[in-house]
Design a protein around this motif. Sequence first.
Motif, PDB file in Angstrom:
ATOM      1  N   PHE A   1       0.815  -1.220   0.000  1.00  0.00           N
ATOM      2  CA  PHE A   1       0.000   0.000   0.000  1.00  0.00           C
ATOM      3  C   PHE A   1       0.847   1.268   0.000  1.00  0.00           C
ATOM      4  CE2 PHE A   1      -3.021  -2.960   2.365  1.00  0.00           C
ATOM      5  CZ  PHE A   1      -3.739  -3.268   1.219  1.00  0.00           C
ATOM      6  N   GLU A   2       2.100   1.153  -0.425  1.00  0.00           N
ATOM      7  CA  GLU A   2       2.984   2.323  -0.382  1.00  0.00           C
ATOM      8  C   GLU A   2       2.396   3.512  -1.138  1.00  0.00           C
ATOM      9  OE1 GLU A   2       7.492   3.798  -1.577  1.00  0.00           O
ATOM     10  OE2 GLU A   2       6.916   1.713  -1.916  1.00  0.00           O
ATOM     11  N   MET A   3       1.894   3.274  -2.341  1.00  0.00           N
ATOM     12  CA  MET A   3       1.393   4.408  -3.119  1.00  0.00           C
ATOM     13  C   MET A   3       0.138   5.009  -2.496  1.00  0.00           C
ATOM     14  SD  MET A   3       1.014   4.847  -7.259  1.00  0.00           S
ATOM     15  CE  MET A   3       2.743   4.450  -7.526  1.00  0.00           C
ATOM     16  N   LEU A   4      -0.628   4.226  -1.735  1.00  0.00           N
ATOM     17  CA  LEU A   4      -1.783   4.789  -1.036  1.00  0.00           C
ATOM     18  C   LEU A   4      -1.348   5.808   0.010  1.00  0.00           C
ATOM     19  CD1 LEU A   4      -4.190   1.748  -0.493  1.00  0.00           C
ATOM     20  CD2 LEU A   4      -4.040   3.351  -2.421  1.00  0.00           C
ATOM     21  N   HIS A   5      -0.163   5.616   0.592  1.00  0.00           N
ATOM     22  CA  HIS A   5       0.381   6.619   1.515  1.00  0.00           C
ATOM     23  C   HIS A   5       0.622   7.932   0.780  1.00  0.00           C
ATOM     24  CE1 HIS A   5       1.413   4.245   5.223  1.00  0.00           C
ATOM     25  NE2 HIS A   5       1.214   3.244   4.370  1.00  0.00           N
ATOM     26  N   TRP A   6       1.165   7.835  -0.425  1.00  0.00           N
ATOM     27  CA  TRP A   6       1.414   9.036  -1.215  1.00  0.00           C
ATOM     28  C   TRP A   6       0.107   9.763  -1.536  1.00  0.00           C
ATOM     29  CZ3 TRP A   6       4.951   6.912  -5.728  1.00  0.00           C
ATOM     30  CH2 TRP A   6       6.034   6.221  -5.182  1.00  0.00           C
ATOM     31  N   ILE A   7      -0.909   8.978  -1.920  1.00  0.00           N
ATOM     32  CA  ILE A   7      -2.195   9.575  -2.292  1.00  0.00           C
ATOM     33  C   ILE A   7      -2.865  10.196  -1.072  1.00  0.00           C
ATOM     34  CG2 ILE A   7      -4.484   9.083  -3.245  1.00  0.00           C
ATOM     35  CD1 ILE A   7      -3.141   6.837  -4.897  1.00  0.00           C
ATOM     36  N   ALA A   8      -2.741   9.559   0.091  1.00  0.00           N
ATOM     37  CA  ALA A   8      -3.314  10.122   1.314  1.00  0.00           C
ATOM     38  C   ALA A   8      -2.681  11.463   1.651  1.00  0.00           C
ATOM     39  CB  ALA A   8      -3.137   9.145   2.481  1.00  0.00           C
ATOM     40  N   GLU A   9      -1.378  11.565   1.478  1.00  0.00           N
ATOM     41  CA  GLU A   9      -0.702  12.846   1.732  1.00  0.00           C
ATOM     42  C   GLU A   9      -1.209  13.925   0.784  1.00  0.00           C
ATOM     43  OE1 GLU A   9       2.030  16.096   1.320  1.00  0.00           O
ATOM     44  OE2 GLU A   9       1.749  14.575  -0.249  1.00  0.00           O
ATOM     45  N   ALA A  10      -1.424  13.557  -0.487  1.00  0.00           N
ATOM     46  CA  ALA A  10      -1.939  14.521  -1.460  1.00  0.00           C
ATOM     47  C   ALA A  10      -3.374  14.927  -1.122  1.00  0.00           C
ATOM     48  CB  ALA A  10      -1.878  13.929  -2.871  1.00  0.00           C
TER      49      ALA A  10
ATOM     50  N   LEU B   1      -4.457   8.361   6.387  1.00  0.00           N
ATOM     51  CA  LEU B   1      -4.629   9.812   6.375  1.00  0.00           C
ATOM     52  C   LEU B   1      -4.204  10.445   7.699  1.00  0.00           C
ATOM     53  CD1 LEU B   1      -5.745  12.157   4.608  1.00  0.00           C
ATOM     54  CD2 LEU B   1      -7.982  11.751   5.660  1.00  0.00           C
ATOM     55  N   ALA B   2      -4.218   9.668   8.777  1.00  0.00           N
ATOM     56  CA  ALA B   2      -4.038  10.227  10.124  1.00  0.00           C
ATOM     57  C   ALA B   2      -2.754  11.038  10.312  1.00  0.00           C
ATOM     58  CB  ALA B   2      -4.122   9.105  11.157  1.00  0.00           C
ATOM     59  N   PRO B   3      -1.589  10.564   9.871  1.00  0.00           N
ATOM     60  CA  PRO B   3      -0.384  11.356  10.115  1.00  0.00           C
ATOM     61  C   PRO B   3      -0.402  12.726   9.470  1.00  0.00           C
ATOM     62  CG  PRO B   3       0.178   9.122   9.427  1.00  0.00           C
ATOM     63  CD  PRO B   3      -1.291   9.292   9.200  1.00  0.00           C
ATOM     64  N   HIS B   4      -1.158  12.866   8.400  1.00  0.00           N
ATOM     65  CA  HIS B   4      -1.183  14.124   7.653  1.00  0.00           C
ATOM     66  C   HIS B   4      -2.228  15.107   8.187  1.00  0.00           C
ATOM     67  CE1 HIS B   4       1.392  11.889   4.996  1.00  0.00           C
ATOM     68  NE2 HIS B   4       0.450  10.987   4.816  1.00  0.00           N
TER      69      HIS B   4
ATOM     70  N   ARG C   1      -3.444   4.794  15.349  1.00  0.00           N
ATOM     71  CA  ARG C   1      -2.983   6.097  14.841  1.00  0.00           C
ATOM     72  C   ARG C   1      -3.880   7.236  15.298  1.00  0.00           C
ATOM     73  NH1 ARG C   1      -0.437   1.485  13.008  1.00  0.00           N
ATOM     74  NH2 ARG C   1       1.643   2.138  12.325  1.00  0.00           N
ATOM     75  N   GLY C   2      -4.742   6.984  16.274  1.00  0.00           N
ATOM     76  CA  GLY C   2      -5.581   8.035  16.823  1.00  0.00           C
ATOM     77  C   GLY C   2      -6.915   8.210  16.151  1.00  0.00           C
ATOM     78  N   VAL C   3      -7.283   7.296  15.253  1.00  0.00           N
ATOM     79  CA  VAL C   3      -8.561   7.369  14.560  1.00  0.00           C
ATOM     80  C   VAL C   3      -9.641   6.721  15.425  1.00  0.00           C
ATOM     81  CG1 VAL C   3      -9.821   6.695  12.470  1.00  0.00           C
ATOM     82  CG2 VAL C   3      -7.376   7.253  12.340  1.00  0.00           C
ATOM     83  N   THR C   4     -10.806   7.366  15.508  1.00  0.00           N
ATOM     84  CA  THR C   4     -11.959   6.765  16.177  1.00  0.00           C
ATOM     85  C   THR C   4     -12.595   5.782  15.212  1.00  0.00           C
ATOM     86  OG1 THR C   4     -12.356   8.760  17.470  1.00  0.00           O
ATOM     87  CG2 THR C   4     -14.180   7.198  17.279  1.00  0.00           C
ATOM     88  N   PRO C   5     -12.528   4.464  15.469  1.00  0.00           N
ATOM     89  CA  PRO C   5     -12.974   3.482  14.481  1.00  0.00           C
ATOM     90  C   PRO C   5     -14.473   3.231  14.537  1.00  0.00           C
ATOM     91  CG  PRO C   5     -12.007   2.349  16.347  1.00  0.00           C
ATOM     92  CD  PRO C   5     -11.895   3.826  16.648  1.00  0.00           C
ATOM     93  N   VAL C   6     -15.091   3.143  13.370  1.00  0.00           N
ATOM     94  CA  VAL C   6     -16.509   2.803  13.237  1.00  0.00           C
ATOM     95  C   VAL C   6     -16.615   1.764  12.129  1.00  0.00           C
ATOM     96  CG1 VAL C   6     -18.815   3.621  12.651  1.00  0.00           C
ATOM     97  CG2 VAL C   6     -17.273   5.092  13.965  1.00  0.00           C
ATOM     98  N   ARG C   7     -17.125   0.604  12.461  1.00  0.00           N
ATOM     99  CA  ARG C   7     -17.269  -0.424  11.429  1.00  0.00           C
ATOM    100  C   ARG C   7     -18.586  -0.210  10.695  1.00  0.00           C
ATOM    101  NH1 ARG C   7     -15.372  -6.708  12.052  1.00  0.00           N
ATOM    102  NH2 ARG C   7     -15.362  -7.170   9.815  1.00  0.00           N
ATOM    103  N   GLY C   8     -18.512  -0.105   9.388  1.00  0.00           N
ATOM    104  CA  GLY C   8     -19.724   0.147   8.626  1.00  0.00           C
ATOM    105  C   GLY C   8     -19.470   0.141   7.137  1.00  0.00           C
ATOM    106  N   ASP C   9     -20.557   0.095   6.402  1.00  0.00           N
ATOM    107  CA  ASP C   9     -20.561   0.056   4.946  1.00  0.00           C
ATOM    108  C   ASP C   9     -20.664   1.475   4.414  1.00  0.00           C
ATOM    109  OD1 ASP C   9     -21.474  -0.200   2.194  1.00  0.00           O
ATOM    110  OD2 ASP C   9     -22.003  -2.266   2.653  1.00  0.00           O
ATOM    111  N   ALA C  10     -19.882   1.791   3.387  1.00  0.00           N
ATOM    112  CA  ALA C  10     -19.903   3.136   2.809  1.00  0.00           C
ATOM    113  C   ALA C  10     -21.256   3.494   2.230  1.00  0.00           C
ATOM    114  CB  ALA C  10     -18.834   3.246   1.727  1.00  0.00           C
ATOM    115  N   THR C  11     -22.071   2.506   1.895  1.00  0.00           N
ATOM    116  CA  THR C  11     -23.374   2.784   1.300  1.00  0.00           C
ATOM    117  C   THR C  11     -24.487   2.909   2.342  1.00  0.00           C
ATOM    118  OG1 THR C  11     -23.865   0.436   0.949  1.00  0.00           O
ATOM    119  CG2 THR C  11     -22.709   1.588  -0.812  1.00  0.00           C
TER     120      THR C  11
END
Length: 245
Positions: free
Chosen positions: A26-35, A60-63, A87-97
């Motif tokens: 997932f390296e490139m996903l890190h790049w996209i998250a920073e952008a 996304l959290a570090p950025h 990483r400090g994210v409040t987690p919620v399990r759920g479907d995007a739809t």
Amino acid sequence: MPDLAPNDPRQYDVLADEWWRPAGAFEMLHWIAEARARLIPPAARPGAVLVDIGCGGGLLAPHLHGKGYRHVGVDLTGSALSLAALRGVTPVRGDATVLPLGDGVADVVSAGELLEHVPDLPAAVGEACRVLRPGGLLVLDTLNATLAARLIAVELGERLPMVPRGIHDPALFVRPDRLVAECARHGVRLAVRGLRPSLFSLVDWLLRAALRRTAPERALWKVGRRMTPTWSTAVLYQGRGIKSG
């Protein structure tokens, strides 16, 4: 990788150790998250909430550090949410739809590298806009439904050793005009622009794959921003829009 259908969410449990492995899958996903984070301004009020749909391992959290948001991450995959919570994210399990969140709870909604994995695009866009308050900001990035995107992201990209095979289903890739129209139905005027790796970053990434470095966490040379805006939306593009009041 087990024999799973393309875009099967269970792949992310198999790949759980890759989210934060240096030079991992997932390296490139890190790049996209920073952008994507560069599109998000500091919070305009105390207690502002950012809802990160499809948060994965919390890339996304570090950025967002120092920007003043309560970062709420929604994902289907429990293993990813556990990593995001570290990483400090409040987690919620759920479907995007069918988001398990109330109307207008978010000052910012992020939908990064999500929509090209969702079988029901109108439902996912509708939910993202529903939880966004009037005047709130929607940011996203996704893959275009073009031959170029299929060739680069799937036919070529998934043949590289560091890219998981079957992680995408190109039938779900999203045309920008369709996405803009879906957002407009819910009061969000979305502007889009292309996004691509910088030349040095791409060459570095490909060389490390070819050389199969024994210390892959170290780039071959130092580079600045990994992703850069571009005029072409043919492969990968970003969107940014404000919900009308």
